[in-house]
Design an enzyme around this catalytic site. Sequence first.
Site, PDB file in Angstrom:
ATOM      1  N   ASP A  14     -29.501 -12.670 -25.086  1.00  0.00           N
ATOM      2  CA  ASP A  14     -29.878 -11.266 -25.186  1.00  0.00           C
ATOM      3  C   ASP A  14     -31.362 -11.138 -24.840  1.00  0.00           C
ATOM      4  OD1 ASP A  14     -29.824  -8.594 -25.692  1.00  0.00           O
ATOM      5  OD2 ASP A  14     -29.607  -8.741 -27.865  1.00  0.00           O
ATOM      6  N   ASP A 108     -28.655  -6.644 -19.809  1.00  0.00           N
ATOM      7  CA  ASP A 108     -29.577  -7.497 -20.563  1.00  0.00           C
ATOM      8  C   ASP A 108     -28.917  -8.484 -21.514  1.00  0.00           C
ATOM      9  OD1 ASP A 108     -28.656  -5.517 -22.254  1.00  0.00           O
ATOM     10  OD2 ASP A 108     -30.566  -5.263 -23.298  1.00  0.00           O
ATOM     11  N   GLU A 109     -27.618  -8.646 -21.448  1.00  0.00           N
ATOM     12  CA  GLU A 109     -26.983  -9.633 -22.329  1.00  0.00           C
ATOM     13  C   GLU A 109     -25.688 -10.160 -21.714  1.00  0.00           C
ATOM     14  OE1 GLU A 109     -25.294  -8.261 -26.066  1.00  0.00           O
ATOM     15  OE2 GLU A 109     -25.414  -6.178 -25.382  1.00  0.00           O
TER      16      GLU A 109
END
Length: 366
Positions: A14, A108-109
């Site tokens: 993350d 983003d993850e």
Amino acid sequence: MSESLPLRKIIHVDMDAFYASVEQLDNPDLIGKPLAVGGSGTRGVVSAASYEARKFGVRSAISGVKARRLCPELIFVPPRFDRYKEISKKIRAIFLDYTDLVEPLSLDEAYLDVTENKKGNPSASLIAEEIRTRIFNEVGLTASAGISVNKFVAKIASDYNKPNGQKTVNPEEVLDFLEALDIRKFYGIGKVTAEKMYQKGVYTGLDLKSKSLEFLEKNFGKSGTHYYYIVRGIHNSEVKPNRIRKSLAAERTFNKNLSSEVFLLEKLEHIAEEVSKRLNNSKVAGKTVTLKIKYSDFTLQTRSKTLPYFISDKSVVLETAKDLLYQEKLNNSVRLLGISLSNLNTEKKTKKVEQKSVSAQLKINF
């Protein structure tokens, strides 16, 4: 006791305050300053906040006005999604150096299954550390990671030592880790569900584990079954490199609150056109139309209708959305409308969850 449970080593990576961190990366003058990505005006909403801004209580999804009130020195920058996508591709390329089993959740993850990996490294923890170091050296951003036996525990663990940290929950630690966890930390349990659990005397994982399957199903429906298994460390969802899209949506926030149905219908037509375009571009269709309404007081309402056939045509999407708009009287003036299509023709029927023991996974060396 089942020995057929897959033996997996899962990493959840993350990125730390991703949008805000990209802005600080591209503009060093913003480093160390409270920063919000989004709009600062009366209609603006915060998309992301730097850690400096979070100290003041600034969070994503709050209004720009409230954010400014919480932090008068807050700097606002408009989002640049093309840039975020560009950076995300570089990060994903690093993931793929270690495994092809990469399941992105957003820009983003992502989940990585490194049980068998391209580096031949038996330690998922060392792989996570190496990936985070490479992201920092090659991209210039920090990332946090969680490592464990399944996606659920890895997801929770990645939030444990943020920012720029990682946590491994070893197989023999999983049950104790979950039992000690505040129920609000369980991924998927939101504020409303947490409040309901408090009313039932459930504050920790141990409290949740003490409740019977019958009790959880009675009070939480199908989700109760999910809670029963996850608190026992049972989560059999595999890392899926090609995630099947489950819904497709478009929404608009208006410059002024709208109360006239004539103006709302005009906006609804534009949104339906965008949804139809996205459906056709993705070559999918759906049966369930959901209308999202956010009122001027920020309360949210959704109305859904499931059709007996798949649709993607703008006219049908619009007519169904109109029906939902007229379904009941509006509670207030409207600041946002959205339309989503779910129950898509790409979905596969899921098999009933089978109870399996985690004993087999408790033997893996992490």
